[in-house]
Design a protein around this motif. Structure first.
Motif, mmCIF file in Angstrom:
data_model
loop_
_atom_site.group_PDB
_atom_site.id
_atom_site.type_symbol
_atom_site.label_atom_id
_atom_site.label_comp_id
_atom_site.label_asym_id
_atom_site.label_seq_id
_atom_site.Cartn_x
_atom_site.Cartn_y
_atom_site.Cartn_z
ATOM 1 N N PRO A 40 0.980 -1.261 0.089
ATOM 2 C CA PRO A 40 -0.046 -0.055 0.002
ATOM 3 C C PRO A 40 0.932 1.179 -0.035
ATOM 4 O O PRO A 40 2.002 1.244 0.637
ATOM 5 C CB PRO A 40 -0.884 -0.099 1.315
ATOM 6 C CG PRO A 40 -0.768 -1.509 1.761
ATOM 7 C CD PRO A 40 0.610 -2.146 1.098
ATOM 8 N N ARG A 85 -8.842 12.076 2.751
ATOM 9 C CA ARG A 85 -8.442 10.876 3.381
ATOM 10 C C ARG A 85 -9.837 10.637 3.975
ATOM 11 O O ARG A 85 -10.402 11.119 4.930
ATOM 12 C CB ARG A 85 -7.652 10.976 4.440
ATOM 13 C CG ARG A 85 -7.176 9.701 5.014
ATOM 14 C CD ARG A 85 -5.778 9.549 5.809
ATOM 15 N NE ARG A 85 -5.486 8.394 6.286
ATOM 16 C CZ ARG A 85 -4.448 8.138 6.942
ATOM 17 N NH1 ARG A 85 -3.448 9.158 7.402
ATOM 18 N NH2 ARG A 85 -4.297 7.045 7.331
ATOM 19 N N MET A 106 -7.692 8.843 -0.906
ATOM 20 C CA MET A 106 -7.220 7.842 -0.015
ATOM 21 C C MET A 106 -8.193 7.283 0.884
ATOM 22 O O MET A 106 -8.752 8.052 1.738
ATOM 23 C CB MET A 106 -5.811 8.086 0.694
ATOM 24 C CG MET A 106 -5.233 6.916 1.642
ATOM 25 S SD MET A 106 -3.862 7.590 2.690
ATOM 26 C CE MET A 106 -3.444 6.057 3.557
ATOM 27 N N GLY A 109 -8.740 1.277 2.980
ATOM 28 C CA GLY A 109 -8.726 -0.067 2.319
ATOM 29 C C GLY A 109 -9.819 -0.481 1.897
ATOM 30 O O GLY A 109 -11.073 0.135 1.900
ATOM 31 N N SER A 110 -9.635 -1.569 0.716
ATOM 32 C CA SER A 110 -10.667 -1.894 -0.362
ATOM 33 C C SER A 110 -11.330 -3.222 0.308
ATOM 34 O O SER A 110 -12.507 -3.386 -0.313
ATOM 35 C CB SER A 110 -10.180 -2.074 -1.678
ATOM 36 O OG SER A 110 -9.266 -3.154 -1.640
ATOM 37 N N ARG A 115 -12.927 -1.442 5.762
ATOM 38 C CA ARG A 115 -12.763 -0.818 4.473
ATOM 39 C C ARG A 115 -13.633 0.411 4.348
ATOM 40 O O ARG A 115 -14.541 0.628 4.948
ATOM 41 C CB ARG A 115 -13.103 -1.787 3.467
ATOM 42 C CG ARG A 115 -14.687 -2.269 3.560
ATOM 43 C CD ARG A 115 -14.932 -3.412 2.372
ATOM 44 N NE ARG A 115 -16.373 -3.788 2.432
ATOM 45 C CZ ARG A 115 -16.842 -4.600 3.257
ATOM 46 N NH1 ARG A 115 -16.224 -5.407 4.165
ATOM 47 N NH2 ARG A 115 -18.236 -4.962 3.435
ATOM 48 N N THR A 116 -13.006 1.152 3.218
ATOM 49 C CA THR A 116 -13.789 2.501 2.919
ATOM 50 C C THR A 116 -14.583 2.022 1.392
ATOM 51 O O THR A 116 -13.965 1.740 0.764
ATOM 52 C CB THR A 116 -13.072 3.379 2.577
ATOM 53 O OG1 THR A 116 -12.146 3.985 3.862
ATOM 54 C CG2 THR A 116 -13.933 4.803 2.210
ATOM 55 N N ASP A 151 -6.495 5.518 -4.126
ATOM 56 C CA ASP A 151 -6.152 4.200 -3.587
ATOM 57 C C ASP A 151 -6.849 3.930 -2.428
ATOM 58 O O ASP A 151 -7.302 4.751 -1.635
ATOM 59 C CB ASP A 151 -4.565 4.134 -3.205
ATOM 60 C CG ASP A 151 -4.122 5.242 -2.353
ATOM 61 O OD1 ASP A 151 -4.566 6.416 -2.313
ATOM 62 O OD2 ASP A 151 -3.378 5.045 -1.133
ATOM 63 N N GLN A 152 -6.921 2.772 -1.919
ATOM 64 C CA GLN A 152 -7.450 1.916 -0.870
ATOM 65 C C GLN A 152 -8.966 2.258 -0.653
ATOM 66 O O GLN A 152 -9.308 2.734 0.276
ATOM 67 C CB GLN A 152 -6.500 2.337 0.156
ATOM 68 C CG GLN A 152 -5.139 2.130 0.218
ATOM 69 C CD GLN A 152 -4.396 2.448 1.571
ATOM 70 O OE1 GLN A 152 -4.620 1.997 2.351
ATOM 71 N NE2 GLN A 152 -3.283 3.176 1.195
ATOM 72 N N ARG A 176 -4.439 2.430 -7.141
ATOM 73 C CA ARG A 176 -3.875 1.320 -6.340
ATOM 74 C C ARG A 176 -4.974 0.707 -5.370
ATOM 75 O O ARG A 176 -5.373 1.513 -4.657
ATOM 76 C CB ARG A 176 -2.451 1.736 -5.563
ATOM 77 C CG ARG A 176 -1.727 0.807 -4.953
ATOM 78 C CD ARG A 176 -0.900 -0.046 -6.028
ATOM 79 N NE ARG A 176 -0.317 0.641 -6.793
ATOM 80 C CZ ARG A 176 1.016 1.161 -6.862
ATOM 81 N NH1 ARG A 176 1.571 1.000 -5.422
ATOM 82 N NH2 ARG A 176 1.572 1.766 -7.564
ATOM 83 N N ASP A 177 -5.026 -0.360 -5.265
ATOM 84 C CA ASP A 177 -5.731 -1.239 -4.130
ATOM 85 C C ASP A 177 -7.194 -0.545 -3.993
ATOM 86 O O ASP A 177 -7.665 -0.150 -3.294
ATOM 87 C CB ASP A 177 -5.079 -0.817 -2.741
ATOM 88 C CG ASP A 177 -6.002 -1.648 -1.628
ATOM 89 O OD1 ASP A 177 -6.515 -2.732 -1.966
ATOM 90 O OD2 ASP A 177 -5.661 -1.503 -0.531
ATOM 91 N N ARG A 200 -2.909 -3.892 -8.070
ATOM 92 C CA ARG A 200 -3.926 -4.325 -6.918
ATOM 93 C C ARG A 200 -5.377 -3.762 -7.085
ATOM 94 O O ARG A 200 -5.983 -3.067 -6.272
ATOM 95 C CB ARG A 200 -3.260 -3.854 -5.544
ATOM 96 C CG ARG A 200 -2.081 -4.486 -5.340
ATOM 97 C CD ARG A 200 -1.394 -4.177 -4.125
ATOM 98 N NE ARG A 200 -2.327 -4.599 -2.985
ATOM 99 C CZ ARG A 200 -2.146 -4.219 -1.575
ATOM 100 N NH1 ARG A 200 -1.006 -3.689 -1.384
ATOM 101 N NH2 ARG A 200 -3.104 -4.465 -1.053
#
Length: 371
Positions: A40, A85, A106, A109-110, A115-116, A151-152, A176-177, A200
């Motif tokens: 990450p 964020r 950001m 997390g996925s 997770r978000t 990401d995430q 990403r992610d 990812r």
């Protein structure tokens, strides 16, 4: 076959294939391919706009103690150098996020309990768009800007939104992610862009497929990709999984690619065959029309056909190859051929085929070879 000295890969090799590197055609040294997904991205060190399910959308807020409530509200206020964020939780959006240059979005997390998840607006219904997806129907829009990161995050479209993220005329974009689920047109669309780093990423049922006589411009039926690419250069797409459980489009549909690498893909499309019934084929990857130059597809697992039928182009005389397909596992589940080709100067080496009608179906008298 996969020439790894160990015979055919067993169950432990289902997701990743660890094989010797080969030289890129026309080069003097092997081109390394990652064997592990990237970690990450680190947390931001600069200015942060905080967003949380318990927040309130109002000017003057955005601190961790007084967060905003929605991604779209934060996007409208973020400027270059800032990070939006999002805390863990669900975010039912009411509008589209349009990112400015130099902004990062950001999440926490996925996947997993923390997770978000960004939810498509409940009032959105872009089903009338058909093939022509309006960019307003994507949750995040990157339009004519550079130096953007997303990401995430997880995205849920409810089959109402066209897609999760669209990038048009973008440069230096990092994705990403991400997890992208249940969109009606193209879950992730990237067009007229360069320097895209997309890794990812998991897409599920995020494409579009239509039967014959339902789209006036394409009366024979057709499909769009869960991941759609057009006019993309100098980019990498790695550690991407795509799965469809019904007729929800191709895995990747692309045209006009220059210096693009696909690696560590795991694609599993619904097993439908157009010649055994009405409707289009479900390809894992289709690179169609236009041109493809210096494209690499490596260290991946496929279960449906790769259609590499890009039109031959005068620029091909100046490149050592158009598409290099190597060190992949083709574990077919539709009793079809593994790859169809119609473009000159393609190279295949170190691929493993199972449950296939034929490994390579060559159309149009192309100069493709297998070694």
């Amino acid at each position: 076959t996969l020439a790894n000295g160990q015979g055919a890969p067993g169950p432990a090799a289902d997701r990743r294939i660890f094989l010797p590197l080969v030289r890129q055609p026309g080069s003097a040294a092997p081109l390394p391919i990652p064997t592990e997904p990237p970690p990450p991205l680190p947390p931001p060190t600069g200015d942060v706009l905080w967003v949380a399910p318990s927040g309130i959308d109002a000017d003057g807020r955005g601190t961790q103690e007084a967060p905003l409530r929605s991604l779209a509200f934060a996007c409208a206020r973020a400027r270059a150098g800032q990070t939006i964020r999002l805390a863990a939780g669900e975010f039912p959006e009411t509008a589209q996020c349009v990112l400015a240059a130099g902004v990062r979005v950001m999440g926490a997390g996925s996947t997993g309990p923390a997770r978000t998840t960004v939810l498509a607006p409940a009032q959105w219904d872009f089903s009338g768009d058909g093939v022509e997806a309006r960019p307003e129907g994507f949750l995040i829009r990157v339009d004519g800007v550079r130096d953007v990161t997303v990401d995430q995050l997880a995205f849920l479209g409810g089959r109402r939104a066209n897609g999760a993220v669209i990038v048009r005329n973008g440069t230096n974009v990092v994705l990403r992610d991400l997890r992208i689920v249940e969109f009606r047109n193209t879950g992730l669309g990237i067009y007229n862009s360069r320097q895209i780093d997309a890794q990812r990423i998991a897409l599920e049922n995020a494409g579009y497929e239509w039967p014959p006589n339902t789209e006036p411009r394409f009366p024979d039926g057709g499909s769009l990709g869960n991941l759609g690419l057009r006019d993309v250069a100098d980019s990498t797409f790695g550690f991407i999984t795509i799965k469809t459980t019904d007729l929800r489009g191709y895995g990747i549909k692309a045209a006009n690619l220059s210096r693009v690498r696909f690696h560590n893909l795991d694609l599993d499309m619904h097993p439908f065959q157009s010649w055994r019934g009405p409707g289009p084929n479900n390809f894992d990857i289709e690179i169609h029309g236009g041109y493809a130059e210096l494209v690499e597809i490596a260290h991946s697992r496929f279960r449906q056909t790769l259609s590499l039928m890009g039109g031959n182009d005068p620029r091909y005389a100046a490149v050592p190859y158009t598409i290099h397909v190597h060190h992949n596992r083709f574990d077919m589940k539709n009793d079809s051929y593994s790859v169809e080709v119609g473009t000159d100067k393609m190279v295949f080496d170190h691929n493993w085929f199972r449950n296939t009608w034929t490994g390579l179906q060559n159309y149009g008298g192309s100069t493709t070879r297998i070694s």
